[in-house]
Design a protein around this motif. Structure first.
Motif, PDB file in Angstrom:
ATOM      1  N   ALA A 112     103.181   4.139   6.932  1.00 16.77           N
ATOM      2  CA  ALA A 112     103.427   2.996   6.051  1.00 16.77           C
ATOM      3  C   ALA A 112     104.213   1.906   6.776  1.00 16.77           C
ATOM      4  CB  ALA A 112     104.167   3.447   4.798  1.00 16.77           C
ATOM      5  N   VAL A 113     105.207   2.292   7.561  1.00 11.76           N
ATOM      6  CA  VAL A 113     105.994   1.307   8.318  1.00 11.76           C
ATOM      7  C   VAL A 113     105.101   0.593   9.329  1.00 11.76           C
ATOM      8  CG1 VAL A 113     107.866   1.024   9.983  1.00 11.76           C
ATOM      9  CG2 VAL A 113     108.191   2.502   8.006  1.00 11.76           C
ATOM     10  N   ILE A 114     104.277   1.344  10.033  1.00  7.25           N
ATOM     11  CA  ILE A 114     103.382   0.744  11.024  1.00  7.25           C
ATOM     12  C   ILE A 114     102.428  -0.240  10.354  1.00  7.25           C
ATOM     13  CG2 ILE A 114     101.440   1.238  12.574  1.00  7.25           C
ATOM     14  CD1 ILE A 114     102.993   3.730  13.482  1.00  7.25           C
ATOM     15  N   THR A 115     101.815   0.141   9.235  1.00  4.69           N
ATOM     16  CA  THR A 115     100.877  -0.768   8.580  1.00  4.69           C
ATOM     17  C   THR A 115     101.577  -1.995   8.003  1.00  4.69           C
ATOM     18  OG1 THR A 115     100.950   0.556   6.560  1.00  4.69           O
ATOM     19  CG2 THR A 115      99.117   0.954   8.047  1.00  4.69           C
ATOM     20  N   ASP A 116     102.790  -1.825   7.505  1.00  6.85           N
ATOM     21  CA  ASP A 116     103.521  -2.979   6.969  1.00  6.85           C
ATOM     22  C   ASP A 116     103.891  -3.976   8.064  1.00  6.85           C
ATOM     23  OD1 ASP A 116     103.284  -2.009   4.407  1.00  6.85           O
ATOM     24  OD2 ASP A 116     105.303  -1.132   4.360  1.00  6.85           O
ATOM     25  N   VAL A 117     104.288  -3.472   9.227  1.00  8.35           N
ATOM     26  CA  VAL A 117     104.622  -4.361  10.345  1.00  8.35           C
ATOM     27  C   VAL A 117     103.369  -5.092  10.821  1.00  8.35           C
ATOM     28  CG1 VAL A 117     105.365  -4.416  12.756  1.00  8.35           C
ATOM     29  CG2 VAL A 117     106.666  -3.092  11.082  1.00  8.35           C
ATOM     30  N   LEU A 118     102.280  -4.356  10.972  1.00  3.72           N
ATOM     31  CA  LEU A 118     101.035  -4.987  11.418  1.00  3.72           C
ATOM     32  C   LEU A 118     100.470  -5.930  10.358  1.00  3.72           C
ATOM     33  CD1 LEU A 118      99.377  -2.071  13.340  1.00  3.72           C
ATOM     34  CD2 LEU A 118     100.214  -4.212  14.280  1.00  3.72           C
ATOM     35  N   ALA A 119     100.719  -5.657   9.105  1.00  3.10           N
ATOM     36  CA  ALA A 119     100.279  -6.570   8.047  1.00  3.10           C
ATOM     37  C   ALA A 119     100.934  -7.941   8.231  1.00  3.10           C
ATOM     38  CB  ALA A 119     100.617  -5.993   6.684  1.00  3.10           C
TER      39      ALA A 119
ATOM     40  N   TYR B 287      99.125  -9.665  11.146  1.00  2.17           N
ATOM     41  CA  TYR B 287      97.770 -10.102  10.814  1.00  2.17           C
ATOM     42  C   TYR B 287      97.699 -10.897   9.505  1.00  2.17           C
ATOM     43  CZ  TYR B 287      96.039  -7.418  14.717  1.00  2.17           C
ATOM     44  OH  TYR B 287      95.801  -6.960  15.994  1.00  2.17           O
ATOM     45  N   ALA B 288      98.841 -11.307   8.985  1.00  3.02           N
ATOM     46  CA  ALA B 288      98.933 -12.154   7.783  1.00  3.02           C
ATOM     47  C   ALA B 288      98.141 -11.570   6.606  1.00  3.02           C
ATOM     48  CB  ALA B 288      98.481 -13.576   8.094  1.00  3.02           C
ATOM     49  N   THR B 289      98.392 -10.324   6.319  1.00  4.36           N
ATOM     50  CA  THR B 289      97.779  -9.652   5.182  1.00  4.36           C
ATOM     51  C   THR B 289      98.816  -8.700   4.592  1.00  4.36           C
ATOM     52  OG1 THR B 289      95.822  -8.427   4.455  1.00  4.36           O
ATOM     53  CG2 THR B 289      96.729  -7.816   6.607  1.00  4.36           C
TER      54      THR B 289
ATOM     55  N   ASP C 170      96.156  -3.962   1.963  1.00  7.77           N
ATOM     56  CA  ASP C 170      94.857  -4.431   2.440  1.00  7.77           C
ATOM     57  C   ASP C 170      94.448  -3.746   3.740  1.00  7.77           C
ATOM     58  OD1 ASP C 170      94.352  -6.070   0.308  1.00  7.77           O
ATOM     59  OD2 ASP C 170      94.986  -7.912   1.305  1.00  7.77           O
ATOM     60  N   LEU C 171      95.412  -3.454   4.603  1.00  9.73           N
ATOM     61  CA  LEU C 171      95.090  -2.763   5.847  1.00  9.73           C
ATOM     62  C   LEU C 171      94.634  -1.328   5.602  1.00  9.73           C
ATOM     63  CD1 LEU C 171      97.766  -3.842   8.482  1.00  9.73           C
ATOM     64  CD2 LEU C 171      95.389  -4.533   8.324  1.00  9.73           C
ATOM     65  N   ARG C 172      95.022  -0.763   4.481  1.00 12.64           N
ATOM     66  CA  ARG C 172      94.638   0.611   4.168  1.00 12.64           C
ATOM     67  C   ARG C 172      93.304   0.692   3.421  1.00 12.64           C
ATOM     68  NH1 ARG C 172     100.332   0.762   3.890  1.00 12.64           N
ATOM     69  NH2 ARG C 172     100.449   0.294   1.683  1.00 12.64           N
ATOM     70  N   LYS C 173      92.751  -0.464   3.049  1.00 12.37           N
ATOM     71  CA  LYS C 173      91.470  -0.481   2.336  1.00 12.37           C
ATOM     72  C   LYS C 173      90.309  -0.457   3.319  1.00 12.37           C
ATOM     73  CE  LYS C 173      93.048  -3.205  -1.595  1.00 12.37           C
ATOM     74  NZ  LYS C 173      92.958  -4.533  -2.222  1.00 12.37           N
ATOM     75  N   VAL C 174      89.220   0.156   2.908  1.00  7.69           N
ATOM     76  CA  VAL C 174      87.992   0.133   3.700  1.00  7.69           C
ATOM     77  C   VAL C 174      87.392  -1.264   3.578  1.00  7.69           C
ATOM     78  CG1 VAL C 174      85.675   1.087   3.951  1.00  7.69           C
ATOM     79  CG2 VAL C 174      87.581   2.582   3.352  1.00  7.69           C
TER      80      VAL C 174
ATOM     81  N   ASP D 223      85.598  -9.261   9.140  1.00  8.79           N
ATOM     82  CA  ASP D 223      86.877  -9.622   8.524  1.00  8.79           C
ATOM     83  C   ASP D 223      87.978  -9.426   9.550  1.00  8.79           C
ATOM     84  OD1 ASP D 223      89.180  -9.867   6.919  1.00  8.79           O
ATOM     85  OD2 ASP D 223      88.137  -9.058   5.195  1.00  8.79           O
ATOM     86  N   LYS D 224      88.911 -10.368   9.628  1.00 10.86           N
ATOM     87  CA  LYS D 224      90.011 -10.266  10.592  1.00 10.86           C
ATOM     88  C   LYS D 224      90.892  -9.054  10.321  1.00 10.86           C
ATOM     89  CE  LYS D 224      91.075 -14.893  10.616  1.00 10.86           C
ATOM     90  NZ  LYS D 224      92.006 -15.989  10.794  1.00 10.86           N
ATOM     91  N   ARG D 225      90.993  -8.633   9.062  1.00 17.94           N
ATOM     92  CA  ARG D 225      91.838  -7.490   8.732  1.00 17.94           C
ATOM     93  C   ARG D 225      91.326  -6.211   9.371  1.00 17.94           C
ATOM     94  NH1 ARG D 225      91.605  -7.528   2.544  1.00 17.94           N
ATOM     95  NH2 ARG D 225      89.523  -8.146   3.107  1.00 17.94           N
ATOM     96  N   LYS D 226      90.033  -6.184   9.719  1.00 17.18           N
ATOM     97  CA  LYS D 226      89.453  -4.995  10.322  1.00 17.18           C
ATOM     98  C   LYS D 226      90.127  -4.692  11.662  1.00 17.18           C
ATOM     99  CE  LYS D 226      84.940  -3.113   9.928  1.00 17.18           C
ATOM    100  NZ  LYS D 226      83.515  -3.377   9.821  1.00 17.18           N
ATOM    101  N   VAL D 227      90.463  -5.726  12.429  1.00 12.19           N
ATOM    102  CA  VAL D 227      91.143  -5.534  13.714  1.00 12.19           C
ATOM    103  C   VAL D 227      92.525  -4.946  13.470  1.00 12.19           C
ATOM    104  CG1 VAL D 227      92.084  -6.691  15.747  1.00 12.19           C
ATOM    105  CG2 VAL D 227      89.856  -7.378  14.843  1.00 12.19           C
TER     106      VAL D 227
END
Length: 84
Positions: free
Chosen positions: A21-28, A31-33, A37-41, A46-50
């Motif tokens: 969760a910490v990793i995805t929140d930092v990367l969010a 990536y301005a999301t 959203d990063l945890r969604k398929v 889409d830029k969020r895919k990267v």
């Protein structure tokens, strides 16, 4: 190195407690999301895919997370095709 500290304290100082969760929140933020959203398929371009792929990679490399935990956290139905 740091002889005045116990091994447990050294490990915590040198390798802080990180979670997926910490990793995805930092990367969010990067990536301005949102972390959600990063945890969604994501289907299609889409830029969020990267950001999602980077998050999964870091979870594998930094946290040594098991693939089954990554697939659950990132809401995969089945298979690991996006991790390749």
């Amino acid at each position: 190195m740091l002889p005045e500290f116990s091994k447990e304290i050294k490990n915590h100082l040198l390798k802080p407690e990180l979670t997926m969760a910490v990793i995805t929140d930092v990367l969010a933020d990067v990536y301005a999301t949102s972390g959600t959203d990063l945890r969604k398929v994501i289907k299609g371009p889409d830029k969020r895919k990267v950001g999602r792929k980077v998050a999964m990679y870091l979870c594998q490399e930094i946290l040594d997370a098991r693939p089954v935990n990554i697939t659950t956290f990132f809401n995969f139905g089945h298979g690991l095709s996006e991790l390749d």
